[in-house]
Design an enzyme around this catalytic site. Structure first.
Site, PDB file in Angstrom:
ATOM      1  CG  ASP A 173      16.823 -37.398-102.560  1.00  0.00           C
ATOM      2  OD1 ASP A 173      17.355 -36.273-102.543  1.00  0.00           O
ATOM      3  OD2 ASP A 173      17.221 -38.346-101.873  1.00  0.00           O
ATOM      4  CD  GLU A 179      14.889 -35.097 -98.520  1.00  0.00           C
ATOM      5  OE1 GLU A 179      14.095 -35.608 -97.696  1.00  0.00           O
ATOM      6  OE2 GLU A 179      15.458 -34.013 -98.320  1.00  0.00           O
ATOM      7  CG  HIS A 193      21.239 -31.203 -94.413  1.00  0.00           C
ATOM      8  ND1 HIS A 193      22.254 -32.088 -94.652  1.00  0.00           N
ATOM      9  CD2 HIS A 193      20.297 -31.431 -95.364  1.00  0.00           C
ATOM     10  CE1 HIS A 193      21.954 -32.826 -95.720  1.00  0.00           C
ATOM     11  NE2 HIS A 193      20.760 -32.449 -96.160  1.00  0.00           N
ATOM     12  NE  ARG A 206      11.867 -29.759 -95.001  1.00  0.00           N
ATOM     13  CZ  ARG A 206      12.595 -29.108 -95.905  1.00  0.00           C
ATOM     14  NH1 ARG A 206      13.643 -29.678 -96.452  1.00  0.00           N
ATOM     15  NH2 ARG A 206      12.271 -27.868 -96.243  1.00  0.00           N
ATOM     16  CG  HIS A 253      21.772 -26.693 -94.161  1.00  0.00           C
ATOM     17  ND1 HIS A 253      20.700 -25.859 -94.256  1.00  0.00           N
ATOM     18  CD2 HIS A 253      21.760 -27.454 -95.283  1.00  0.00           C
ATOM     19  CE1 HIS A 253      20.064 -26.092 -95.395  1.00  0.00           C
ATOM     20  NE2 HIS A 253      20.701 -27.071 -96.035  1.00  0.00           N
TER      21      HIS A 253
HETATM   22  C1  UD1 Z   1      17.499 -29.783 -99.447  1.00  0.00           C
HETATM   23  C2  UD1 Z   1      16.936 -31.112 -99.961  1.00  0.00           C
HETATM   24  C3  UD1 Z   1      17.702 -32.256 -99.369  1.00  0.00           C
HETATM   25  C4  UD1 Z   1      19.192 -32.096 -99.609  1.00  0.00           C
HETATM   26  C5  UD1 Z   1      19.631 -30.733 -99.108  1.00  0.00           C
HETATM   27  C6  UD1 Z   1      21.068 -30.492 -99.407  1.00  0.00           C
HETATM   28  C7  UD1 Z   1      14.553 -30.986-100.378  1.00  0.00           C
HETATM   29  C8  UD1 Z   1      13.197 -31.272 -99.867  1.00  0.00           C
HETATM   30  N1  UD1 Z   1      15.570 -31.249 -99.552  1.00  0.00           N
HETATM   31  O1  UD1 Z   1      17.295 -29.748 -98.062  1.00  0.00           O
HETATM   32  O2  UD1 Z   1      17.273 -33.464 -99.965  1.00  0.00           O
HETATM   33  O3  UD1 Z   1      19.868 -33.092 -98.911  1.00  0.00           O
HETATM   34  O4  UD1 Z   1      18.869 -29.716 -99.740  1.00  0.00           O
HETATM   35  O5  UD1 Z   1      21.572 -29.455 -98.632  1.00  0.00           O
HETATM   36  O6  UD1 Z   1      14.702 -30.566-101.469  1.00  0.00           O
HETATM   37  N2  UD1 Z   1      18.529 -22.140 -96.536  1.00  0.00           N
HETATM   38  C9  UD1 Z   1      19.132 -20.935 -96.738  1.00  0.00           C
HETATM   39  N3  UD1 Z   1      20.070 -20.861 -97.718  1.00  0.00           N
HETATM   40  C10 UD1 Z   1      20.384 -21.915 -98.479  1.00  0.00           C
HETATM   41  C11 UD1 Z   1      19.764 -23.124 -98.258  1.00  0.00           C
HETATM   42  C12 UD1 Z   1      18.823 -23.222 -97.280  1.00  0.00           C
HETATM   43  O7  UD1 Z   1      18.847 -19.973 -96.069  1.00  0.00           O
HETATM   44  O8  UD1 Z   1      21.246 -21.773 -99.353  1.00  0.00           O
HETATM   45  C13 UD1 Z   1      17.529 -22.281 -95.462  1.00  0.00           C
HETATM   46  C14 UD1 Z   1      16.197 -21.754 -95.827  1.00  0.00           C
HETATM   47  O9  UD1 Z   1      15.672 -21.077 -94.733  1.00  0.00           O
HETATM   48  C15 UD1 Z   1      15.369 -22.972 -96.069  1.00  0.00           C
HETATM   49  C16 UD1 Z   1      16.010 -24.025 -95.204  1.00  0.00           C
HETATM   50  O10 UD1 Z   1      17.361 -23.653 -95.165  1.00  0.00           O
HETATM   51  O11 UD1 Z   1      14.045 -22.747 -95.709  1.00  0.00           O
HETATM   52  C17 UD1 Z   1      15.863 -25.416 -95.758  1.00  0.00           C
HETATM   53  O12 UD1 Z   1      16.305 -25.452 -97.106  1.00  0.00           O
HETATM   54  P1  UD1 Z   1      15.633 -26.401 -98.191  1.00  0.00           P
HETATM   55  O13 UD1 Z   1      16.270 -26.189 -99.494  1.00  0.00           O
HETATM   56  O14 UD1 Z   1      14.167 -26.296 -98.132  1.00  0.00           O
HETATM   57  O15 UD1 Z   1      15.987 -27.817 -97.636  1.00  0.00           O
HETATM   58  P2  UD1 Z   1      17.358 -28.433 -97.232  1.00  0.00           P
HETATM   59  O16 UD1 Z   1      17.285 -28.829 -95.810  1.00  0.00           O
HETATM   60  O17 UD1 Z   1      18.494 -27.594 -97.661  1.00  0.00           O
HETATM   61  N1  UDP Z   2      29.478 -29.882 -99.007  1.00  0.00           N
HETATM   62  C1  UDP Z   2      30.123 -28.693 -99.282  1.00  0.00           C
HETATM   63  N2  UDP Z   2      30.317 -27.787 -98.287  1.00  0.00           N
HETATM   64  C2  UDP Z   2      29.893 -28.014 -97.034  1.00  0.00           C
HETATM   65  C3  UDP Z   2      29.234 -29.209 -96.742  1.00  0.00           C
HETATM   66  C4  UDP Z   2      29.013 -30.130 -97.774  1.00  0.00           C
HETATM   67  O1  UDP Z   2      30.540 -28.457-100.401  1.00  0.00           O
HETATM   68  O2  UDP Z   2      30.103 -27.151 -96.198  1.00  0.00           O
HETATM   69  C5  UDP Z   2      29.233 -30.836-100.093  1.00  0.00           C
HETATM   70  C6  UDP Z   2      29.603 -32.278 -99.856  1.00  0.00           C
HETATM   71  O3  UDP Z   2      30.917 -32.534-100.265  1.00  0.00           O
HETATM   72  C7  UDP Z   2      28.614 -33.030-100.699  1.00  0.00           C
HETATM   73  C8  UDP Z   2      27.387 -32.174-100.684  1.00  0.00           C
HETATM   74  O4  UDP Z   2      27.826 -30.899-100.248  1.00  0.00           O
HETATM   75  O5  UDP Z   2      29.060 -33.119-102.032  1.00  0.00           O
HETATM   76  C9  UDP Z   2      26.386 -32.724 -99.727  1.00  0.00           C
HETATM   77  O6  UDP Z   2      25.402 -31.810 -99.531  1.00  0.00           O
HETATM   78  P1  UDP Z   2      24.301 -31.956 -98.450  1.00  0.00           P
HETATM   79  O7  UDP Z   2      24.850 -32.667 -97.303  1.00  0.00           O
HETATM   80  O8  UDP Z   2      23.750 -30.606 -98.255  1.00  0.00           O
HETATM   81  O9  UDP Z   2      23.183 -32.798 -99.195  1.00  0.00           O
HETATM   82  P2  UDP Z   2      22.849 -34.362 -99.350  1.00  0.00           P
HETATM   83  O10 UDP Z   2      24.041 -35.033 -99.896  1.00  0.00           O
HETATM   84  O11 UDP Z   2      22.471 -34.840 -98.008  1.00  0.00           O
HETATM   85  O12 UDP Z   2      21.703 -34.406-100.264  1.00  0.00           O
END
Ligand code: UD1
Ligand code: UDP
Length: 767
Positions: free
Chosen positions: A492, A528, A601, A603, A634
């Site tokens: 999602d 999502e 993490h 939103r 995160h």
């Molecule tokens: C995204 C997904 C969420 C998923 C999560 C897993 C969407 C809308 N959300 O959320 O469903 O559960 O990933 O982790 O797609 N950032 C970094 N480096 C990274 C990743 C993120 O700096 O590697 C920072 C950036 O500033 C970014 C913020 O985190 O703006 C949010 O990242 P984003 O990918 O938009 O959403 P997640 O909260 O990671």
């Molecule tokens: N995970 C990881 N390192 C971390 C935290 C999580 O490898 O420091 C893995 C975890 O095992 C799972 C996935 O990341 O497989 C979950 O990611 P996240 O929580 O970002 O996303 P969501 O599952 O909520 O979409």
């Protein structure tokens, strides 16, 4: 092969050692292919591969060029007026056709990988361009020139020599019966394959209404070229003179006027004109006997493999053939019909005998021979075999996997590995880079996979808008270039949603992995819930973890045949990442203390919810002296700021950058309790028998709640505190939760998905 020019960024991840683009095949035929059953079958079959198929044809009635699109291929017709079957009498238009073909091939050389030239009258321009531009030349002999057309005696050896030269220098040569080997001698093709003129099985045989048919009369069918040397006049005369018979005749050619004249004069002769192949089979099926009468004085007839022979086998109908003509030996040996020396009397007697002696068993025998030796399915595999040798990737299905965040990478990696282990799939990994390299690369490395393309969309403070628009802009031209047979997206995320949307815009089939999760609240999780509902609307195949998630999809009117309950690939990943001998400084640091693993993490938790979660953690650390908390944080800067501000720094708390997947899974294995708002961890931790407290008001992992492996605690500090404290202090409560069965599968999800995809592709394309 055509090269990808790329977008504004260099999106090739590394210099690729192979190309994902389709193979371009050009078939050349010196008739309008309207119809030409063999060309049509070859074009349709080749279009099932990863190919672009086009046909360059000769429209002998028109004087301008024209185009026609057919399902699977395209025909470009060169308009040059000429008659049919006149051989060298057509010399001037023939030279014009050769010239126009040469020009066409030269102009389009960049978009041609293989030239499939049918017969000698297309061979010379095909040969020149193939050799000059290094294209693969497949030479397909329908009829050997000097034995088919009237060629002046002096020219015969020259033309034979030239055709044999083409046969010897083509990369592969196709002939349509074993006996042709004698005919083309002394030519020795580099590679030769026999592809019989077998009819393609229609989905169902149409019912053909024979005109003016009387029950007591023997019904004879002839559908084909109305040209000399086929005893057409004699057949018409015989039927006209004999009211025991009726003739149902269709086709076109120089004798058409004569056939029309006989049909007008006789009430037992019906002429149907030019009919399509589907009607040909239906007409023949409505008659009692098929005729395949070729004059054996024409050398080509000795070696020919007439369509009517194969049609008789396919339909189970008896056939009359002439002694010494192609495939007549076979009819004799297997007693499939009558073989005669031509006379009208012999033909009449043969027809009577065939009707009198035909039985259901004989019909079955003919059909069995078709199925086991001559079916088009068998011929198609032979055709694929030729192309596979020169273009090994063309027989594979290209699956593009689009992903960009940590959980997608982890849950898709086992599927990618499973697909890559199969010979029938070619896998193209496209990273959006919604998450940074530092999040994604360790995962790819851990599973031994690589990205082929990277859309590089990540930037600090990215917004939903910025990632969405960049993915759409950059993925669009890439998908248009590689033309995958299927795009896989997961879950999602924004990457999944926009990946699916881009594919939808290009009519590329979509497989949605981890489909069917729902809260039915568009605000939580945001965005999502919107993403996954929207993907469901446009996906073709829905791989869903449980029967509960399947019910959501059914309620949204997704056809049940497109839903596959397969568990969650997250569990497959654990089988790869967890190992007994794993060591890590954090494990040493934990000693024998209780371990709480925290992640947060979402939103909707940013802001006051996160503050409340941190308060509960502070209180737990104060209240339980042997508790240690590990918080891989995160990279989202606003989460980092909050943690710095509200989490009390102390020795038993470690706030660390995200862990690589192997370390994280092994730490999960060691932990005593998990507090998380993550989705994936709700599926993984129970598989390792760890209680999970979910820091959200709602979850889409309802099965976990029902099974008792998860507990929703929300973000109220005292609820979080109490639930954690109790689990860590009341052993029976802990054991009860830890020992519940995880509802998300047993680690075979990827295998199940691949098996379903193989099935989908195997049943696909059989029109
Ligand atoms: C995204 C997904 C969420 C998923 C999560 C897993 C969407 C809308 N959300 O959320 O469903 O559960 O990933 O982790 O797609 N950032 C970094 N480096 C990274 C990743 C993120 O700096 O590697 C920072 C950036 O500033 C970014 C913020 O985190 O703006 C949010 O990242 P984003 O990918 O938009 O959403 P997640 O909260 O990671
Ligand atoms: N995970 C990881 N390192 C971390 C935290 C999580 O490898 O420091 C893995 C975890 O095992 C799972 C996935 O990341 O497989 C979950 O990611 P996240 O929580 O970002 O996303 P969501 O599952 O909520 O979409």
């Amino acid at each position: 092969m055509a090269q990808y020019r790329g977008t504004d960024r260099g999106i090739f991840e590394k210099k690729l050692d192979f190309s994902f683009t389709k193979t371009n095949v050009l078939i050349i035929r010196s008739n309008p292919c309207n119809p030409d059953s063999r060309v049509e079958k070859i074009a349709t079959s080749l279009s099932k591969l990863r190919t672009h198929v086009s046909v360059l044809a000769w429209d002998r009635d028109g004087s301008t060029d024209s185009n026609e699109s057919r399902p699977g291929y395209h025909i470009h017709r060169v308009g040059i007026k000429a008659s049919y079957g006149a051989g060298l009498a057509n010399i001037v238009p023939m030279i014009k056709f050769q010239y126009k073909t040469l020009v066409y091939l030269w102009k389009n050389r960049a978009n041609i990988d293989a030239i499939h030239a049918c017969d000698f009258d297309t061979a010379l321009p095909a040969f020149c361009i193939a050799k000059l531009c290094k294209k693969i030349l497949i030479y397909d002999i329908f009829d050997y020139y000097v034995d088919t057309f009237s060629v002046p005696k002096k020219l015969k050896p020259i033309i034979k020599e030239m055709e044999n030269f083409i046969i010897n220098h083509a990369d592969a040569c196709i002939i349509c019966s074993d006996s042709r080997l004698k005919q083309i001698a002394p030519a020795t093709p580099k590679k030769q394959v026999i592809i019989h003129n077998a009819p393609k099985k229609p989905k169902s045989l149409k019912v053909f209404k024979l005109k003016n048919s009387k029950r007591h009369r023997i019904k004879i069918a002839y559908v084909g070229s109305l040209s000399p040397h086929r005893y057409i006049k004699e057949l018409l005369e015989l039927v006209q003179e004999n009211h025991l018979l009726e003739l149902h005749i269709a086709g076109f050619g120089v004798l058409q006027d004569m056939v029309e004249h006989y049909a007008k004069e006789s009430d037992n002769i019906e002429f149907y004109g030019k009919i399509c192949y589907e009607d040909t089979l239906a007409l023949e099926n409505a008659c009692d006997i098929l005729t395949a009468l070729y004059n054996p004085d024409i050398t080509n007839h000795i070696y020919a493999a007439p369509n009517k022979f194969y049609e008789s086998l396919f339909l189970g109908k008896p056939v009359v053939m002439i002694r010494g003509t192609g495939m007549s030996e076979y009819v004799l040996n297997y007693k499939l019909g009558e073989v005669i020396d031509f006379s009208k009397e012999n033909l009449l007697q043969a027809c009577i005998r065939l009707v009198e002696t035909n039985t259901k068993d004989l019909e079955k025998k003919r059909k069995y021979i078709y199925e086991t030796q001559f079916s088009w399915d068998i011929m198609e595999q032979k055709l694929f075999g030729i192309y596979k040798d020169f273009f090994p990737l063309s027989i594979k299905k290209l699956i593009a996997i689009v992903f960009g965040t940590r959980p997608e990478a982890i849950k898709l990696a086992p599927l990618i590995k499973e697909l890559q282990g199969k010979n029938n799939f070619l896998v193209c990994n496209i990273l959006s880079n919604q998450h940074t390299e530092s999040m994604l690369q360790p995962i790819l490395q851990a599973f031994g996979i690589r990205a082929h393309f990277n859309l590089h969309v990540h930037h600090k403070f990215q917004t939903l808008h910025s990632i969405s628009s960049k993915i759409l802009d950059r993925l669009s031209p890439l998908l248009a270039h590689i033309e995958p047979d299927l795009v896989c997206v997961h879950g999602d995320t924004t990457t999944a949603y926009v990946g699916a949307l881009t594919s939808f815009y290009q009519h590329i089939p979509i497989a949605h992995i981890e489909a069917g999760l729902r809260t039915y609240n568009l605000k939580a999780p945001f965005p999502e819930e919107f993403n996954r509902q929207s993907i469901a609307l446009i996906a073709d195949y829905h791989f869903t973890p449980t029967t509960t998630t399947k019910t959501h999809l059914l309620a949204e009117h997704i056809p049940e045949k497109n839903i596959f309950v397969v568990g969650n690939t997250a569990i497959d990943a654990l089988h790869i990442t967890i190992s007994k001998g794993f060591t890590h400084p954090l494990l040493d640091w934990l000693e024998n203390d209780l371990c709480l693993l925290l992640t947060a993490h979402r939103r909707e938790n940013l802001g006051s919810n996160l503050k409340h979660i941190f308060t509960a953690i502070n209180n737990l650390l104060e209240a339980i002296p042997n508790l240690k908390v590990i918080y891989p944080i995160h990279p989202n800067p606003s989460i980092q700021d909050m943690a710095q501000k509200y989490l009390k720094s102390q020795k038993r708390l470690r706030i660390i950058p995200p862990l690589d997947v192997i370390a994280f899974h092994n730490l999960l294995h060691r932990a005593d309790i998990i507090l998380t708002d993550s989705g994936g961890i709700q599926e993984e931790a129970p598989a390792l028998h760890k209680p999970v407290l979910v820091l959200r008001e709602t979850t889409e992992r309802i099965e976990g709640l029902e099974a008792g492996t998860l507990k929703l605690v929300g973000t109220d500090p005292s609820s979080i505190f109490q639930a954690t404290y109790d689990l860590l202090h009341i052993k029976t409560l802990y054991r009860e939760m830890a020992n519940k069965t995880n509802p998300y599968g047993n680690g075979t999800s990827s295998r199940q998905i691949v098996a379903a995809l193989e099935n989908i592709f195997n049943n696909d394309g059989d029109d």
